[in-house]
Design an enzyme around this catalytic site. Structure first.
Site, PDB file in Angstrom:
ATOM      1  N   ALA A 157       3.857   2.910   4.796  1.00 39.78           N
ATOM      2  CA  ALA A 157       3.530   4.335   4.738  1.00 39.78           C
ATOM      3  C   ALA A 157       2.035   4.503   4.955  1.00 39.78           C
ATOM      4  CB  ALA A 157       3.931   4.905   3.381  1.00 39.78           C
ATOM      5  N   VAL A 158       1.687   5.123   6.080  1.00 36.48           N
ATOM      6  CA  VAL A 158       0.279   5.401   6.362  1.00 36.48           C
ATOM      7  C   VAL A 158       0.094   6.912   6.204  1.00 36.48           C
ATOM      8  CG1 VAL A 158      -1.629   5.005   7.932  1.00 36.48           C
ATOM      9  CG2 VAL A 158       0.375   3.529   8.059  1.00 36.48           C
ATOM     10  N   ILE A 159      -0.739   7.260   5.233  1.00 37.08           N
ATOM     11  CA  ILE A 159      -0.886   8.671   4.871  1.00 37.08           C
ATOM     12  C   ILE A 159      -2.296   9.138   5.225  1.00 37.08           C
ATOM     13  CG2 ILE A 159      -0.784  10.334   2.981  1.00 37.08           C
ATOM     14  CD1 ILE A 159       1.272   8.475   1.622  1.00 37.08           C
TER      15      ILE A 159
ATOM     16  N   HIS B 143      -9.448   5.731   8.303  1.00 33.77           N
ATOM     17  CA  HIS B 143      -9.041   4.813   9.370  1.00 33.77           C
ATOM     18  C   HIS B 143      -7.525   4.845   9.592  1.00 33.77           C
ATOM     19  CE1 HIS B 143      -9.231   1.956   5.877  1.00 33.77           C
ATOM     20  NE2 HIS B 143      -8.182   1.412   6.450  1.00 33.77           N
TER      21      HIS B 143
ATOM     22  N   PHE C 280      -1.205  -2.634   8.028  1.00 33.37           N
ATOM     23  CA  PHE C 280      -1.940  -3.412   9.030  1.00 33.37           C
ATOM     24  C   PHE C 280      -1.428  -4.845   9.098  1.00 33.37           C
ATOM     25  CE2 PHE C 280      -5.462  -6.013  10.531  1.00 33.37           C
ATOM     26  CZ  PHE C 280      -5.894  -5.299  11.637  1.00 33.37           C
ATOM     27  N   GLU C 281      -0.993  -5.381   7.974  1.00 35.20           N
ATOM     28  CA  GLU C 281      -0.556  -6.785   7.912  1.00 35.20           C
ATOM     29  C   GLU C 281       0.909  -6.971   8.318  1.00 35.20           C
ATOM     30  OE1 GLU C 281      -2.484  -5.426   5.380  1.00 35.20           O
ATOM     31  OE2 GLU C 281      -4.279  -6.522   6.018  1.00 35.20           O
TER      32      GLU C 281
ATOM     33  N   PHE D  62       0.852  -1.190   0.000  1.00 29.27           N
ATOM     34  CA  PHE D  62       0.000   0.000   0.000  1.00 29.27           C
ATOM     35  C   PHE D  62       0.892   1.245   0.000  1.00 29.27           C
ATOM     36  CE2 PHE D  62      -3.230   2.972   1.158  1.00 29.27           C
ATOM     37  CZ  PHE D  62      -4.452   2.359   0.910  1.00 29.27           C
TER      38      PHE D  62
ATOM     39  N   ARG E 128      10.403  11.974   3.692  1.00 28.86           N
ATOM     40  CA  ARG E 128      11.008  11.150   4.755  1.00 28.86           C
ATOM     41  C   ARG E 128      11.479   9.788   4.247  1.00 28.86           C
ATOM     42  NH1 ARG E 128       7.986  14.868   6.689  1.00 28.86           N
ATOM     43  NH2 ARG E 128       8.075  15.623   8.836  1.00 28.86           N
TER      44      ARG E 128
ATOM     45  N   THR F 160      -7.175   8.318   4.078  1.00 31.36           N
ATOM     46  CA  THR F 160      -8.008   7.336   4.780  1.00 31.36           C
ATOM     47  C   THR F 160      -8.627   7.933   6.030  1.00 31.36           C
ATOM     48  OG1 THR F 160      -8.051   5.192   5.863  1.00 31.36           O
ATOM     49  CG2 THR F 160      -6.027   6.447   6.084  1.00 31.36           C
TER      50      THR F 160
HETATM   51  N1  INI Z   1      -2.270   0.694   4.522  1.00 28.71           N
HETATM   52  C1  INI Z   1      -1.118   1.393   4.520  1.00 28.71           C
HETATM   53  O1  INI Z   1      -0.038   0.802   4.594  1.00 28.71           O
HETATM   54  N2  INI Z   1      -1.139   2.738   4.423  1.00 28.71           N
HETATM   55  C2  INI Z   1      -2.309   3.444   4.339  1.00 28.71           C
HETATM   56  O2  INI Z   1      -2.265   4.702   4.252  1.00 28.71           O
HETATM   57  C3  INI Z   1      -3.522   2.726   4.319  1.00 28.71           C
HETATM   58  N3  INI Z   1      -4.783   3.418   4.163  1.00 28.71           N
HETATM   59  O3  INI Z   1      -4.748   4.585   3.778  1.00 28.71           O
HETATM   60  O4  INI Z   1      -5.831   2.852   4.371  1.00 28.71           O
HETATM   61  C4  INI Z   1      -3.472   1.316   4.415  1.00 28.71           C
HETATM   62  N4  INI Z   1      -4.601   0.609   4.425  1.00 28.71           N
HETATM   63  C5  INI Z   1      -4.632  -0.811   4.162  1.00 28.71           C
HETATM   64  C6  INI Z   1      -4.448  -1.636   5.417  1.00 28.71           C
HETATM   65  O5  INI Z   1      -3.119  -1.580   5.868  1.00 28.71           O
HETATM   66  C7  INI Z   1      -4.814  -3.091   5.150  1.00 28.71           C
HETATM   67  O6  INI Z   1      -3.957  -3.620   4.165  1.00 28.71           O
HETATM   68  C8  INI Z   1      -6.252  -3.268   4.712  1.00 28.71           C
HETATM   69  O7  INI Z   1      -7.151  -2.690   5.631  1.00 28.71           O
HETATM   70  C9  INI Z   1      -6.611  -4.778   4.557  1.00 28.71           C
HETATM   71  O8  INI Z   1      -6.483  -5.456   5.806  1.00 28.71           O
END
Ligand code: INI
Length: 157
Positions: free
Chosen positions: A81-83, A89, A58-59, A23, A128, A87
């Protein structure tokens, strides 16, 4: 007082696992570049590096846990990278990743470099990930190497 113990950055002989989220791949591929550069700079051999890809941040903890428990790695580096802009969530994903990774490290005793960016927008993430701010992939990998070496030294005290 005895001299303070430090791990140092000699990666020779270390086996390192990288867990990389797909992601936001436009960022995580740069984190991976930085991590690979640190591994080369510090003498970790290519054949001692195992890379696994996971869907998102998340995984990451579960894959990191499996790797750490395998006994096949001395250290793990987690890259994601969580942006926020993308999202609603964000908080859940970033908390699950950071707490999960920390828990895996503490429960397995395997050092884990934390290279999961949590940013407001894509520009900050790029900056970053080896852009003009910092190189989190590189830094997280150095942290993992240093901690793996430190833990070895702590076995002998
Ligand atoms: N996963 C990320 O690594 N970064 C994100 O910004 C993100 N957003 O934006 O939702 C994200 N979502 C996916 C999540 O990690 C899971 O793969 C998904 O929910 C399936 O379990």
């Amino acid at each position: 007082m005895k001299e303070a113990l430090e791990g140092g950055l000699d990666g020779a002989g270390l086996r390192v696992g990288l867990v990389v989220a797909r992601f936001n791949e436009f960022v995580t591929s740069k984190l991976l570049d930085g991590s690979r550069k640190a591994l080369v700079d510090h003498g970790v051999k290519n054949e001692d590096v195992t890379v696994v890809m996971v869907p998102g941040s998340f995984e990451i903890p579960l894959a990191a846990q499996k790797m750490a428990e395998s006994g096949g790695v001395d250290a793990v580096v987690c890259l994601g990278a969580v942006i926020k802009g993308e999202t609603d969530h964000y908080e859940h994903v970033s908390a699950a990743a950071s707490e999960g990774i920390s828990n895996v490290s503490l429960s397995t005793g395997v050092p884990i470099g934390f290279g999961v960016l949590t940013t407001e927008n894509a520009e900050q993430a790029i900056a970053r990930a080896g852009g003009d701010h910092s190189d989190t992939g590189y830094e997280a990998t150095e942290a993992a190497i240093e901690m793996a070496n430190l833990l070895r030294r702590l076995d002998d005290i």
